[in-house]
Design an enzyme around this catalytic site. Structure first.
Site, PDB file in Angstrom:
ATOM      1  N   HIS A   1      -5.814   7.714  -2.313  1.00 15.37           N
ATOM      2  CA  HIS A   1      -6.785   6.741  -1.823  1.00 15.37           C
ATOM      3  C   HIS A   1      -7.991   6.662  -2.756  1.00 15.37           C
ATOM      4  O   HIS A   1      -8.511   7.681  -3.202  1.00 15.37           O
ATOM      5  CB  HIS A   1      -7.240   7.092  -0.408  1.00 15.37           C
ATOM      6  CG  HIS A   1      -6.154   7.001   0.599  1.00 15.37           C
ATOM      7  ND1 HIS A   1      -5.798   8.045   1.409  1.00 15.37           N
ATOM      8  CD2 HIS A   1      -5.311   5.987   0.906  1.00 15.37           C
ATOM      9  CE1 HIS A   1      -4.800   7.673   2.188  1.00 15.37           C
ATOM     10  NE2 HIS A   1      -4.481   6.436   1.900  1.00 15.37           N
TER      11      HIS A   1
ATOM     12  N   HIS B   1       1.623   4.629  -2.865  1.00 17.01           N
ATOM     13  CA  HIS B   1       1.779   6.081  -2.772  1.00 17.01           C
ATOM     14  C   HIS B   1       3.037   6.527  -3.500  1.00 17.01           C
ATOM     15  O   HIS B   1       3.033   7.505  -4.243  1.00 17.01           O
ATOM     16  CB  HIS B   1       1.866   6.508  -1.310  1.00 17.01           C
ATOM     17  CG  HIS B   1       0.574   6.399  -0.571  1.00 17.01           C
ATOM     18  ND1 HIS B   1      -0.632   6.782  -1.102  1.00 17.01           N
ATOM     19  CD2 HIS B   1       0.303   5.941   0.684  1.00 17.01           C
ATOM     20  CE1 HIS B   1      -1.593   6.574  -0.213  1.00 17.01           C
ATOM     21  NE2 HIS B   1      -1.054   6.054   0.877  1.00 17.01           N
TER      22      HIS B   1
ATOM     23  N   HIS C   1       0.830  -1.209   0.000  1.00 17.16           N
ATOM     24  CA  HIS C   1       0.000   0.000   0.000  1.00 17.16           C
ATOM     25  C   HIS C   1       0.868   1.264   0.000  1.00 17.16           C
ATOM     26  O   HIS C   1       0.657   2.185  -0.798  1.00 17.16           O
ATOM     27  CB  HIS C   1      -0.899  -0.054   1.230  1.00 17.16           C
ATOM     28  CG  HIS C   1      -1.734   1.166   1.450  1.00 17.16           C
ATOM     29  ND1 HIS C   1      -3.038   1.247   1.052  1.00 17.16           N
ATOM     30  CD2 HIS C   1      -1.451   2.358   2.026  1.00 17.16           C
ATOM     31  CE1 HIS C   1      -3.529   2.435   1.384  1.00 17.16           C
ATOM     32  NE2 HIS C   1      -2.577   3.122   1.983  1.00 17.16           N
ATOM     33  N   GLU C   2       1.860   1.331   0.893  1.00 13.90           N
ATOM     34  CA  GLU C   2       2.716   2.515   0.966  1.00 13.90           C
ATOM     35  C   GLU C   2       3.527   2.685  -0.314  1.00 13.90           C
ATOM     36  O   GLU C   2       3.762   3.805  -0.766  1.00 13.90           O
ATOM     37  CB  GLU C   2       3.644   2.425   2.182  1.00 13.90           C
ATOM     38  CG  GLU C   2       2.934   2.467   3.524  1.00 13.90           C
ATOM     39  CD  GLU C   2       2.119   3.734   3.720  1.00 13.90           C
ATOM     40  OE1 GLU C   2       2.497   4.792   3.181  1.00 13.90           O
ATOM     41  OE2 GLU C   2       1.078   3.666   4.400  1.00 13.90           O
TER      42      GLU C   2
END
Length: 991
Positions: free
Chosen positions: A228, A222, A218-219
């Site tokens: 999101h 980014h 997930h990170e």
């Protein structure tokens, strides 16, 4: 859940910007305070300067925003902002500390934000208008900070390989690139900037409890360029925001982006995205939803917030954002094949395909074209397949091929190959077909690089033999540092191992053969060459190893001695400064200042942490060396103790050793607020070291020491067997099977019946380690916590040998006494395999006859969870772990109990105590119940958090109880009672 948003590089909506513009920090210029300096490895003298997300101008969930974007928007949108303020007067100013304010410090993975906005608004741009935020050619260089464990590093690499596998993004160990990411452990928990910031390194913070595969994926989303998913402009058609359930002050995390600010690249709303918030993110209560899907998909409401893998939508958007070719893929297996589109039926015109072959660093790739039938042209100008020796289109060209001639096999110089196919005509030929294979080992001639076991960070493959011959520039040595190490353990490393030799061949001097789970120390060759050999057998496989090699330079030989004021010590890959006695390093790690600590020869006295009773300063290292006369022992007692706490005492700590050097016998490493027990030295000297890092400071410690003559050091104090020194005196003790004589010095034989109730310990034959007496019978009745089986592991065995063990022997029974089933009868000198009882009781009986005596045996007893237990009308207990009530449950546990009632009866479970790490989906630690013998039976529920679940009744005659814990947070655990029951028609469960 830590969040990643999928609209690539969108910016902030006006309601959100209103909150930002009203913050008191809005006008602060960007300065060096926005950067963090990290040593990485503990003694590294060069500082690593990176853009720190924890010091960002503002935050959106776990997303860090910098001031450049905020300043730009402030200029462009002032007029629109005033209109928005008039329309929405209810929004409070960010300066109001009850709503928005300074920086928080949550490190929990389920709490992505520190809960506050800081700074100014972000400039309003669409994704396609900010190409500088996209990493050029999809190549993202990375560095992993030195404060991570080997298992954490493996998780990071697995997450990066997951993105590589499904997209055309490439993560590359940084060499000399200016822009790159740094994996760090920062106090803000899980957070990152969106996209490439440029102009230097940028951190991706993987803080406490963030080191889970899905969270890291997930990170990294980014970093790649995604926000999101729930912030998309069209989100209101797909989800509802339940604002009354949102934690106060966290409402901004659910604001929606404007149409002009988000580029969703034509992809539909993706409930399954790894960038989507979960149903209860930032909820006031674990069972209160904050985001709810509006409609059903395939007849059910879709689940949201998964942190398991990339969704199809994630993959599609990433491929669009980085303009991945329509065909081709990333190949990561050790063997594989690929072909031109529609092979062997001919390919179409204007095709463009790229295959990225990526194997483990330290391996090379053999590429074989087994079929080649492309349109032939001069210089292969039109249709061709091109092979480059590296990770991208600018790597060295190994060949451009067309026509019908098969190329020679191609061997890569490193662990990656780039294969590109282009066509400009419709050709009736077959196309091409190629196979590849990863080979480990070989000659490695460069000044630095990485070597990993085959298939790292996943388990290495069986039956592998890999030999690497490393050579750096002449005149230098080879330095070797291990980043991760996990190889099947064996006392002599006979099965799987890594062997290192000081030279270029198998006959060179052996430096070491390594296995197990401890990272080997750094290695330095005596020449410019080093030889490595990795061997795995055909059975057990582990995660393997990752090692960095480099040419070693002696920085201390330079004219300025590395800038050290007093002493310079060369270390592998670096150097460090030190000071003369009576001095210690200043915070800059180069100058020296008057030291704390010292050399003390008094019989008694006291020592305190620097600054006592005030908080100790950062970056202090104090060493006290205590010396008493010969035949004396030194005892240390803490009167007060408070340092920064950590599970492994990594930050601030007090370390106590017997001896005067840093490698003397360690008594303990202490931190936190619990006072250590009294510590007594093994000899007449003691070393006490205090160390603090550069962050949290506490009050420290106060301790006093005193010396006492050790009467046992001379003639064993007159004791026949064991002498134990006490303060001001001593006492004699006897070994197993003996009791102390009335004269308090001699020992005489005694009864030899033992009851053992501890969860672990050591059992020995009488008079161990000397020979056991003749005509002796000893018994041990071991009982443990209900639900935990007794395990006996032999450390040493030397009992008179006989084929049937008819003379001297040790007999083990599966129960409370000698009437229970026999688990084994042992004698001789061969160490038996571990013995495991079926329940929580085990009985041991040792017998010796009147003839031959040997050394005997030494064994350790412990417990293993799980097994099958019987339910009847009498209530019985079951505990999560053997030390329930004394300690929290351990990490990394997977236990299964099958509770069986007699036919016609069901099982009733009643929880007396329940305290398990809480998480939205009970994904970390949990207890799971199934209505049957195994996990294929209907699930009765999965539970975590605090407070006992309701009673559970089975529909059949058995229940499977599964308990899982990860390797981070642990809690008290659970205690349940079970019984058989006729009431099977009621089922209580809570999911």
């Amino acid at each position: 859940m830590p969040g990643v948003a999928r609209p690539p590089l969108p910016l902030l909506s006006l309601p959100l910007l209103l909150l930002l513009l009203l913050l008191p920090r809005a006008g602060r210029p960007l300065d060096l305070a926005d950067y963090t300096y990290d040593l990485g490895e503990e003694d590294a003298p060069e500082l690593l300067n990176y853009k720190d997300p924890c010091k960002a101008a503002a935050f959106l969930g776990d997303i860090a925003l910098d001031e450049e974007d905020l300043r730009a928007f402030q200029v462009q949108q002032a007029a629109v902002l005033r209109q928005q303020t008039a329309r929405r007067p209810s929004i409070k100013a960010a300066g109001n500390s009850s709503a928005l304010g300074g920086q928080g410090t949550s490190g929990q993975p389920q709490r992505e934000s520190r809960g506050r906005w800081r700074g100014r608004p972000r400039s309003r741009r669409a994704a396609t208008s900010r190409p500088e935020r996209v990493w050029p050619d999809g190549v993202i260089p990375f560095v992993i900070g030195g404060n991570f464990t080997g298992s954490q590093r493996a998780v990071f690499r697995q997450a990066m390989r997951h993105w590589e596998k499904h997209t055309c993004v490439t993560f590359l160990e940084r060499t000399d690139e200016d822009s790159y990411i740094v994996f760090t452990y920062r106090p803000c928990g899980c957070c990152s900037y969106v996209g490439r910031r440029g102009g230097g390194p940028q951190a991706i913070s993987i803080g406490k409890n963030c080191d889970k595969f899905g969270i890291v994926v997930h990170e990294l989303g980014h970093v790649i360029g995604f926000w999101h998913e729930h912030t998309r402009p069209d989100r209101d058609r797909h989800v509802s925001i339940v604002r009354e359930n949102i934690q106060p002050g966290q409402e901004y995390n659910f604001l929606k982006m404007e149409v002009q600010e988000v580029e969703s690249l034509g992809e539909t709303y993706d409930f399954d995205s790894i960038m989507h918030y979960a149903r209860n993110t930032f909820s006031r209560g674990i069972f209160l939803d904050t985001i709810v899907p509006k409609y059903e998909v395939n007849g059910v409401k879709p689940s949201i917030g998964q942190r398991t893998r990339l969704s199809k939508g994630d993959i599609a958007q990433a491929r669009k954002l980085y303009k991945c070719p329509a065909c081709g893929e990333t190949l990561q297996d050790s063997t594989g094949n690929f072909s031109s589109p529609e092979y062997p039926n001919g390919y179409s015109a204007h095709m463009h395909c790229v295959w990225r072959i990526s194997v483990t660093p330290g391996e090379k790739i053999i590429l074989n074209f087994t079929s080649m039938d492309l349109y032939r042209s001069r210089l292969c100008w039109y249709d061709y397949v091109e092979v480059r020796d590296g990770f991208w289109r600018k790597a060295p060209l190994r060949g451009r091929f067309c026509g019908g001639k098969l190329p020679e096999p191609i061997v890569s110089t490193d662990s990656r190959l780039w294969v590109e196919f282009r066509s400009s005509s419709n050709w009736v030929g077959k196309g091409f077909f190629a196979v590849y294979e990863a080979i480990c080992g070989g000659d490695v001639k460069k000044d630095n690089g990485h070597i990993q076991s085959p298939n790292y960070p996943d388990d290495y493959r069986p039956s592998k033999v890999c030999i690497w011959r490393i050579q750096v520039s002449e005149g230098f040595h080879v330095g070797l540092t291990f980043q991760s190490f996990e190889i099947e353990r064996h006392d002599s490393c006979a099965y799987d191992y890594l062997e290192v030799r000081d030279g270029h061949s198998e006959s060179s001097n052996l430096i070491g053969r390594y296995c197990g789970y401890e990272k080997p120390d750094d290695i330095k060759s005596t020449s410019s060459r080093l030889w490595l050999k990795f061997v795995s057998d055909g059975s057990i496989n582990k995660a393997g190893f990752a090692v960095n090699f480099f040419k070693e330079v002696d920085e201390c030989s330079r004219p300025n001695r590395g800038g050290c004021e007093q002493r310079c010590l060369n270390t592998l890959g670096s150097y460090k400064c030190s000071c003369d006695p009576g001095y210690e390093l200043a915070p800059d790690k180069r100058r020296c200042e008057a030291a704390c600590g010292g050399f003390l020869t008094k019989l008694n006295g006291s020592i305190t942490s620097p600054g006592w009773p005030k908080e100790y300063p950062p970056n202090k290292n104090c060493i006290w060396q205590l010396v008493a006369p010969t035949q004396y022992r030194i005892s240390l007692q803490f009167d007060f103790f408070e340092t920064e706490g950590n599970d492994v005492c990594k930050y601030d700590f007090v370390e106590v050793r017997s001896g005067l050097t840093a490698d003397s016998k360690l008594h303990g490493k202490f931190c936190g607020s619990e006072k250590p027990e009294v510590i007594t030295s093994q000899y007449n000297n003691m070393r006490v070291e205090f160390k603090s890092d550069n962050t949290v400071s506490k009050k420290g410690f106060k301790a006093h020491f005193f010396s006492d003559k050790d009467e046992c050091s001379k003639d064993n104090g007159g004791c026949q067997q064991d002498c134990v020194n006490t303060f001001g005196s001593y006492e004699c003790q006897c070994r197993s099977g003996f009791v102390l004589h009335d004269n308090k010095h001699d020992c005489k034989e005694a009864g030899c019946e033992h009851k053992v109730t501890s969860t672990s310990g050591t059992i020995t034959s009488p008079n161990w380690p000397d020979k056991y007496p003749s005509k002796k019978e000893c018994t041990w009745a071991i009982s443990s916590t209900p639900g935990h089986r007794v395990k006996l592991t032999f450390v040493e065995m030397d009992i008179e040998s006989q084929p049937e063990c008819a003379y001297d022997h040790l007999e083990v029974f599966d129960g409370r006494d000698a009437k229970a089933p026999v688990l084994g009868r042992f004698c001789g000198s061969k160490k038996p395999e571990p013995v495991l009882a079926t329940g929580n009781r085990m009985f041991l009986r040792f017998y010796s006859d009147n003839s031959v005596q040997r050394k005997g045996f030494q064994a350790s007893h412990s417990t293993e969870c799980g097994g099958q237990v019987r339910a009847d009308v009498k209530t019985k207990d079951l505990y999560s772990h053997a030390q329930f009530g004394d300690n929290n449950y351990p990490g990394g546990v997977d236990c299964e109990w099958v509770i069986v009632a007699e036919e016609g009866y069901g099982v009733e479970l009643v929880f007396q105590t329940f305290e398990v790490e809480e998480e939205t989906d009970c994904g970390y630690d949990y207890i799971e119940l199934f209505d049957g013998y195994d996990s294929t039976a209907p699930r009765l529920g999965r539970y975590c958090g605090s407070g006992p679940p309701e009673e559970v009744y089975s529909a059949g005659d058995s229940v499977l109880v599964k308990f899982h814990s990860d390797d981070t947070i642990s809690k008290k655990g659970f205690h349940l009672r079970y019984t058989s029951t006729k009431f099977q028609d009621t089922l209580h469960s809570r999911k």
